[in-house]
Design a protein around this motif. Structure first.
Motif, PDB file in Angstrom:
ATOM      1  N   GLY A 209       0.736  -1.206  -0.002  1.00 44.66           N
ATOM      2  CA  GLY A 209       0.016  -0.152  -0.034  1.00 44.66           C
ATOM      3  C   GLY A 209       0.794   1.427  -0.128  1.00 44.66           C
ATOM      4  O   GLY A 209       2.314   1.287  -0.091  1.00 44.66           O
ATOM      5  N   ALA A 210       0.311   2.383   0.561  1.00 41.74           N
ATOM      6  CA  ALA A 210       0.628   3.630   0.412  1.00 41.74           C
ATOM      7  C   ALA A 210       0.175   4.670   1.279  1.00 41.74           C
ATOM      8  O   ALA A 210      -1.140   4.385   1.680  1.00 41.74           O
ATOM      9  N   THR A 211       0.559   5.560   1.794  1.00 35.12           N
ATOM     10  CA  THR A 211      -0.092   6.856   2.685  1.00 35.12           C
ATOM     11  C   THR A 211       0.180   8.075   2.202  1.00 35.12           C
ATOM     12  O   THR A 211       1.097   8.433   1.286  1.00 35.12           O
ATOM     13  N   LEU A 212      -0.667   9.008   2.693  1.00 33.41           N
ATOM     14  CA  LEU A 212      -0.209  10.301   2.394  1.00 33.41           C
ATOM     15  C   LEU A 212      -0.970  11.399   3.477  1.00 33.41           C
ATOM     16  O   LEU A 212      -1.417  10.719   4.304  1.00 33.41           O
ATOM     17  N   THR A 239      -4.059   3.611   2.214  1.00 32.61           N
ATOM     18  CA  THR A 239      -4.784   2.425   1.164  1.00 32.61           C
ATOM     19  C   THR A 239      -3.858   1.501   0.918  1.00 32.61           C
ATOM     20  O   THR A 239      -2.468   1.576   0.683  1.00 32.61           O
ATOM     21  N   GLY A 240      -4.439   0.341   0.983  1.00 27.20           N
ATOM     22  CA  GLY A 240      -3.549  -0.675   0.675  1.00 27.20           C
ATOM     23  C   GLY A 240      -4.527  -2.116   0.431  1.00 27.20           C
ATOM     24  O   GLY A 240      -5.668  -2.182   0.461  1.00 27.20           O
ATOM     25  N   VAL A 241      -3.760  -3.142   0.430  1.00 24.51           N
ATOM     26  CA  VAL A 241      -4.168  -4.410   0.409  1.00 24.51           C
ATOM     27  C   VAL A 241      -3.343  -5.387   1.275  1.00 24.51           C
ATOM     28  O   VAL A 241      -2.298  -5.441   1.604  1.00 24.51           O
ATOM     29  N   LEU A 242      -4.234  -6.357   1.964  1.00 20.53           N
ATOM     30  CA  LEU A 242      -3.783  -7.018   2.768  1.00 20.53           C
ATOM     31  C   LEU A 242      -4.229  -8.553   2.422  1.00 20.53           C
ATOM     32  O   LEU A 242      -5.066  -8.798   1.955  1.00 20.53           O
ATOM     33  N   ARG A 243      -2.789  -9.167   2.423  1.00 20.01           N
ATOM     34  CA  ARG A 243      -2.847 -10.758   1.790  1.00 20.01           C
ATOM     35  C   ARG A 243      -2.838 -11.972   3.205  1.00 20.01           C
ATOM     36  O   ARG A 243      -1.884 -11.653   4.022  1.00 20.01           O
ATOM     37  N   PHE A 244      -3.791 -12.543   3.313  1.00 17.17           N
ATOM     38  CA  PHE A 244      -3.960 -13.385   4.458  1.00 17.17           C
ATOM     39  C   PHE A 244      -3.424 -14.508   4.189  1.00 17.17           C
ATOM     40  O   PHE A 244      -3.262 -14.932   2.873  1.00 17.17           O
ATOM     41  N   ALA A 351       3.849   2.600   7.498  1.00 20.30           N
ATOM     42  CA  ALA A 351       5.233   2.825   7.188  1.00 20.30           C
ATOM     43  C   ALA A 351       5.372   2.467   5.540  1.00 20.30           C
ATOM     44  O   ALA A 351       6.588   2.939   4.901  1.00 20.30           O
ATOM     45  N   ILE A 352       4.493   1.890   5.047  1.00 23.11           N
ATOM     46  CA  ILE A 352       4.798   1.363   3.698  1.00 23.11           C
ATOM     47  C   ILE A 352       4.757   2.353   2.429  1.00 23.11           C
ATOM     48  O   ILE A 352       4.067   3.393   2.624  1.00 23.11           O
ATOM     49  N   THR A 353       5.390   2.065   1.500  1.00 22.14           N
ATOM     50  CA  THR A 353       5.414   2.806   0.155  1.00 22.14           C
ATOM     51  C   THR A 353       5.309   1.977  -1.118  1.00 22.14           C
ATOM     52  O   THR A 353       5.669   0.802  -0.909  1.00 22.14           O
ATOM     53  N   LEU A 354       4.596   2.589  -2.067  1.00 27.99           N
ATOM     54  CA  LEU A 354       4.460   1.727  -3.267  1.00 27.99           C
ATOM     55  C   LEU A 354       5.718   1.098  -3.655  1.00 27.99           C
ATOM     56  O   LEU A 354       5.709   0.078  -4.339  1.00 27.99           O
ATOM     57  N   ASP A 355       6.864   2.017  -3.686  1.00 25.38           N
ATOM     58  CA  ASP A 355       8.019   1.410  -4.111  1.00 25.38           C
ATOM     59  C   ASP A 355       8.607   0.155  -3.341  1.00 25.38           C
ATOM     60  O   ASP A 355       9.364  -0.596  -4.178  1.00 25.38           O
ATOM     61  N   GLN A 356       7.961  -0.047  -2.417  1.00 23.05           N
ATOM     62  CA  GLN A 356       8.599  -1.171  -1.646  1.00 23.05           C
ATOM     63  C   GLN A 356       7.995  -2.642  -2.051  1.00 23.05           C
ATOM     64  O   GLN A 356       8.618  -3.793  -1.756  1.00 23.05           O
ATOM     65  N   GLY A 357       6.603  -2.402  -2.472  1.00 18.68           N
ATOM     66  CA  GLY A 357       6.153  -3.721  -2.833  1.00 18.68           C
ATOM     67  C   GLY A 357       5.738  -4.315  -1.633  1.00 18.68           C
ATOM     68  O   GLY A 357       5.580  -3.706  -0.523  1.00 18.68           O
ATOM     69  N   PRO A 358       5.102  -5.644  -1.575  1.00 20.06           N
ATOM     70  CA  PRO A 358       4.536  -6.225  -0.526  1.00 20.06           C
ATOM     71  C   PRO A 358       5.548  -6.359   0.727  1.00 20.06           C
ATOM     72  O   PRO A 358       6.757  -6.577   0.624  1.00 20.06           O
ATOM     73  N   VAL A 359       5.020  -6.061   1.811  1.00 26.00           N
ATOM     74  CA  VAL A 359       5.943  -6.517   2.979  1.00 26.00           C
ATOM     75  C   VAL A 359       5.527  -7.638   3.658  1.00 26.00           C
ATOM     76  O   VAL A 359       4.251  -7.859   4.072  1.00 26.00           O
ATOM     77  N   ASP A 360       6.512  -8.544   4.228  1.00 26.12           N
ATOM     78  CA  ASP A 360       6.028  -9.733   4.878  1.00 26.12           C
ATOM     79  C   ASP A 360       5.622  -9.383   6.292  1.00 26.12           C
ATOM     80  O   ASP A 360       6.402  -8.418   7.165  1.00 26.12           O
TER      81      ASP A 360
END
Length: 378
Positions: A209-212, A239-244, A351-360
């Motif tokens: 996801g990403a924040t602002l 805004t983002g996506v959670l993968r369960f 803390a996430i940014t779009l550049d990071q991609g998914p974070v485990d």
């Protein structure tokens, strides 16, 4: 009179409660705990001694004073920590080391390092640590859980989770803490949603996801305001996506900047239908379902008795009762480990940014056990 249709109503060993903090949410805890005779509030504490004294008089609580006095009181068995998030970790640690079991308001701590330290202290001291949110223990959370477990919507594969602004600046006298470290929509509202989702779908494996921040400063317009303007120090829109781990994908938006919307709070999509849940900051509102073969939405019958009194008023206490029941041998549904997993998901999201991609997400937790005595849905 409160009727709790699970093990929390069965716990009857008296445990004396001490509450740290008498701010905005204090009344909800005092009201809720008053409905559990075996969990009397015997002492409260606050930095503002006048506020503590007034709260004690209003709720007929026998003792009030400083935090140090509360932690030193041998009559207090369980400390309920409802101080601002930035103080959670320090006071939770002190209470555990004073020999108290602790239930702390969400988030478990303002940082993951502090939360991990609190879990370690609980293990070291042999005390039980629990944490909000507990709203998934209400009829809505338990009924939706029963529907999923019964396969009423088939295999859950996706969901949506939306939060708009609570408009705190229009009613809270000083909402500064909501816009500082430990606050923001992700840590303020996010715990209710993510806890509800983990109850339904199990642990989260990845976050993207990403924040602002839409505005760097905001005006406070509450009638009894103590400040006029506050700085926004944390992301105010995420805004983002959670993968369960189950494979389900949940699209989410948590925002203090979206003022109004007609988006649903929570929906779960299955191969055979859709579940629609009410605001997960509440306990007992209806859950709706619409299966592939249905012509319209229908309301599911609750699987447990109503958990909050009528008419509805601000209410908190089920998590404290859950901790008490756990001390008598029941599952701990609002455990520190469960809260830590929720916090890690939200910490990654903030803390996430779009550049990071998914974070485990490194931590894992079990789905909380369904309420004891919950009826099956077919």
């Amino acid at each position: 009179m409160l009727q709790v249709g699970d093990a929390m109503s069965q716990a009857r060993e008296r445990l004396n409660i001490g509450i740290l903090g008498t701010g905005t949410i204090f009344g909800a805890y005092a009201r809720g705990l008053s409905l559990f005779p075996h969990l009397p509030v015997v002492r409260i504490a606050d930095l503002d001694q006048d506020r503590a004294r007034d709260a004690a008089r209003q709720w007929r609580i026998p003792a009030w004073g400083t935090g140090e006095e509360l932690l030193a009181d041998d009559e207090v068995d369980v400390v309920v920590n409802i101080t601002p998030p930035s103080a959670h970790a320090r006071l939770t640690d002190a209470a555990l080391r004073a020999g108290k079991h602790v239930y702390v308001e969400k988030p478990l701590a303002a940082t993951m390092r502090e939360a991990l330290d609190n879990l370690a202290t609980a293990k070291e001291t042999g005390r039980v640590l629990g944490s909000a949110p507990d709203t998934f223990l209400g009829t809505a959370g338990q009924t939706a859980r029963a529907a999923i477990d019964a396969g009423l919507i088939g295999r859950p594969f996706a969901g949506t989770s939306f939060v708009r602004s609570s408009k705190a600046q229009t009613w809270h006298p000083d909402p500064s803490f909501l816009f500082q470290t430990g606050g923001g929509p992700v840590l303020d509202w996010g715990p209710y949603h993510v806890a509800a989702l983990v109850n339904l779908l199990g642990p989260v494996g990845q976050v993207a996801g990403a924040t602002l921040t839409a505005e760097g400063e905001i005006d406070v317009t509450a009638p009894q305001r103590r400040v006029e303007r506050i700085r926004v120090e944390v992301p105010s829109h995420a805004t983002g996506v959670l993968r369960f781990e189950s494979g389900a994908l949940v699209t989410m938006m948590y925002s203090f900047d979206v003022w109004d919307t007609e988006l649903p709070h929570l929906e779960i999509y299955g191969t055979e239908g859709t579940l629609q849940l009410p605001d997960p900051n509440t306990f007992d509102r209806p859950v709706r379902i619409r299966r592939r073969t249905d012509d319209a939405w229908s309301q599911l019958p609750p699987v447990i008795e109503r958990t909050t009194p009528e008419p509805p008023k601000p209410f908190r206490a089920l998590g404290v009762a859950d901790l008490a029941a756990h001390l008598e041998g029941d599952d701990h549904r609002t455990s520190g480990e469960f809260a830590y997993h929720v916090c890690e998901v939200l910490d990654a999201l903030q803390a996430i940014t779009l550049d990071q991609g998914p974070v485990d997400v490194a931590s894992r937790t079990e789905r909380p056990a369904p309420a004891l005595g919950a009826r099956r849905l077919t």
